[in-house]
Design an enzyme around this catalytic site. Sequence first.
Site, PDB file in Angstrom:
ATOM      1  N   SER A   1       0.820  -1.206   0.000  1.00  0.00           N
ATOM      2  CA  SER A   1       0.000   0.000   0.000  1.00  0.00           C
ATOM      3  C   SER A   1       0.861   1.266   0.000  1.00  0.00           C
ATOM      4  O   SER A   1       1.746   1.403  -0.842  1.00  0.00           O
ATOM      5  CB  SER A   1      -0.949  -0.074   1.192  1.00  0.00           C
ATOM      6  OG  SER A   1      -2.098   0.651   0.918  1.00  0.00           O
TER       7      SER A   1
ATOM      8  N   LYS B   1       4.245   2.022  -2.314  1.00  0.00           N
ATOM      9  CA  LYS B   1       4.683   3.225  -3.051  1.00  0.00           C
ATOM     10  C   LYS B   1       6.126   3.513  -2.616  1.00  0.00           C
ATOM     11  O   LYS B   1       7.000   3.853  -3.411  1.00  0.00           O
ATOM     12  CB  LYS B   1       3.807   4.432  -2.704  1.00  0.00           C
ATOM     13  CG  LYS B   1       2.284   4.213  -2.846  1.00  0.00           C
ATOM     14  CD  LYS B   1       1.497   5.470  -2.463  1.00  0.00           C
ATOM     15  CE  LYS B   1       0.088   5.232  -1.922  1.00  0.00           C
ATOM     16  NZ  LYS B   1      -0.885   4.582  -2.735  1.00  0.00           N
TER      17      LYS B   1
ATOM     18  N   TRP C   1      -9.773   0.316  -5.633  1.00  0.00           N
ATOM     19  CA  TRP C   1      -9.261   1.636  -5.254  1.00  0.00           C
ATOM     20  C   TRP C   1      -7.820   1.822  -5.768  1.00  0.00           C
ATOM     21  O   TRP C   1      -7.403   2.899  -6.144  1.00  0.00           O
ATOM     22  CB  TRP C   1      -9.319   1.749  -3.725  1.00  0.00           C
ATOM     23  CG  TRP C   1      -8.912   3.041  -3.114  1.00  0.00           C
ATOM     24  CD1 TRP C   1      -7.877   3.228  -2.245  1.00  0.00           C
ATOM     25  CD2 TRP C   1      -9.523   4.323  -3.268  1.00  0.00           C
ATOM     26  NE1 TRP C   1      -7.814   4.541  -1.852  1.00  0.00           N
ATOM     27  CE2 TRP C   1      -8.814   5.235  -2.469  1.00  0.00           C
ATOM     28  CE3 TRP C   1     -10.611   4.792  -4.021  1.00  0.00           C
ATOM     29  CZ2 TRP C   1      -9.145   6.586  -2.396  1.00  0.00           C
ATOM     30  CZ3 TRP C   1     -10.939   6.140  -3.939  1.00  0.00           C
ATOM     31  CH2 TRP C   1     -10.210   7.017  -3.136  1.00  0.00           C
TER      32      TRP C   1
ATOM     33  N   HIS D   1      -7.628  -5.693  -0.385  1.00  0.00           N
ATOM     34  CA  HIS D   1      -6.403  -4.925  -0.136  1.00  0.00           C
ATOM     35  C   HIS D   1      -5.731  -5.470   1.122  1.00  0.00           C
ATOM     36  O   HIS D   1      -6.216  -5.245   2.233  1.00  0.00           O
ATOM     37  CB  HIS D   1      -6.833  -3.468   0.061  1.00  0.00           C
ATOM     38  CG  HIS D   1      -5.712  -2.508   0.200  1.00  0.00           C
ATOM     39  ND1 HIS D   1      -4.909  -2.150  -0.846  1.00  0.00           N
ATOM     40  CD2 HIS D   1      -5.247  -1.821   1.274  1.00  0.00           C
ATOM     41  CE1 HIS D   1      -4.007  -1.268  -0.426  1.00  0.00           C
ATOM     42  NE2 HIS D   1      -4.196  -1.058   0.853  1.00  0.00           N
TER      43      HIS D   1
END
Length: 417
Positions: A257, A261, A348, A398
Site C-alpha cells: 500500500s 509506493k 481503489w 487490499h
Amino acid sequence: MKLRRALLPVLLIAMNLEADEANYDESKVPEFVLPEVLRFENGDRVSTLADWGKRRGELLSLFAKHVYGITPEKAVSQKLVAIETQRIADFLGGKATLKEVSLTFPGREGGPVLHLLVVTPNPGKPVPTFLGFNFRGNHTIHPDPRITLSESWMRPDKEGRVVDHRATEKSRGASEERWPVEEIVDRGFGLAVIYYGDIDPDFDDGFENGVHSIFGKPVGDEWGSIGTWAWGLSRALDYLETDEEVDGEKVAVFGHSRLGKTSLWAGAQDERFALVISNNSGCGGAALSRRNFGETVKRINTSFPHWFNDRFPTYNESLSSLPVDQHQLIALMAPRPVYVASAVEDEWADPRGEFLSAKLGSEAWSLFGKEGIGDIEMPGVNEPVGDHVGYHIRTGKHDVTDYDWERYLDFAERHLK
Ligand code: GTR
C-alpha cells in the site's frame, strides 16, 4: 429567489462531491498519452545501454522534482550508527536468530531512532533477505513476547492495541498474518523490518517530527513522507550490508500500500536493492496516474498532503502535463527484478493500472536483453506472469496474504538464489 440562493451552495457541494467520486468504470477511463520510457525529454530515442544510463538519471530527477520530492543533500550524506540491542538465538524454536538493532543519528541523543528487527535462519550464514516497513511496530509481526514493544507514536485503534498513541501488550503479533516469518526462514531467506513511523509518523504535522527534526522542514520541491520513508529503507540497507547473517547484495525491498509506493521509490533511487516488490501500491505507486480509475492524484494529494512534495498537487487537474507516469517508475528498477501485485477487490488501487505499469515499464528490460512481463493482455486471477518483471492479481481484498508471499518467495528464489 431566496430559496434558490440558499440552495445554491448545497447544490454546488453536491456537484463537487459527485465530480470527485471515484471512477470504477473501465469505459470512463479517459484517453491519454503516456510519456515514453525509452525517449529523452528532448525527443531523442533511447537505444543503447549508455543512453539508458542517462535516461535513468533524467527520469529519477523528474520523479523527485514532480512527485516524491527531492531528498535534501544533508540527508543523502547522513550516516547512522548501528547498535545491536538484543539477540535471540533460539527464535522460532531454534530455527532462527532474531536481532534488534538501533540506528541512531551520531551526536543526537534523544533524536529519532530507527529500530530494525532482523530474523535470519540458523545456523547463520549470509542469506538473501527481505526488507520492509510495517504499519504498527516490529512487535506486531510475531507474538514472541521477547520482541521489544515499540515506544513510537502509533495510530490509535478501537481494539485497545494502541492507547494514547502508544502500543499496548495486546498488539503483539497483531499483524502476523502479513508476515509469514517462519515460511520465509524455512525457505532460506532472512527478514528485516522497521516500523515506518520511526522515520516519520504518518500524519500531517507540518514536518516537525521524525527525521524532519534533524533535516528541517522541506523547502521548495523537497521530499514528502514517502521520500523520507524511502530514505529510511536505504539507511536500513546500509546496516544490512554489514550484517554477517545477511547477504547485502541480495536484499529485496518489499512494501504494501503506501509502503509499496515507498518500496518502489526506494528501489528506484537506490540500486543496491537487488529486487523490488510492490504489494497493492495503487495511486502514486504502481498504478498509472492518468487512468483516473479508483484513487486519483487529486484525491491522494487531498487526503494525504504530506506524502508527496508540494509540486505534485499542481497536477491534480492537469495530469496530461505531468512529465512522468508510473510505468516509468517501474522501469527505473531495470535490469533488476521487480514484482507488482494487485488484488481483485482492491479496485481503489486500480489493478489494471498496476498491471499496465508493469507491462509498459518492461520496455526498459528489453535493452538488457531481458524479458519483463511479455506480450500478455491482463492475466487471469491467481495466474502469476512475467520473467524479470513479475505480476499477479489474486482473489481477495487490499491486504498482504500468504498467496502474495508465496509468489514473492518463488520470484526471489528464481532471481536471488
Ligand atoms: C489508502 C490510500 C491508498 C493506500 C492505503 C494504505 O487510504 O488511499 O493510497 O496507500 O491507504 O496505505 O493503506
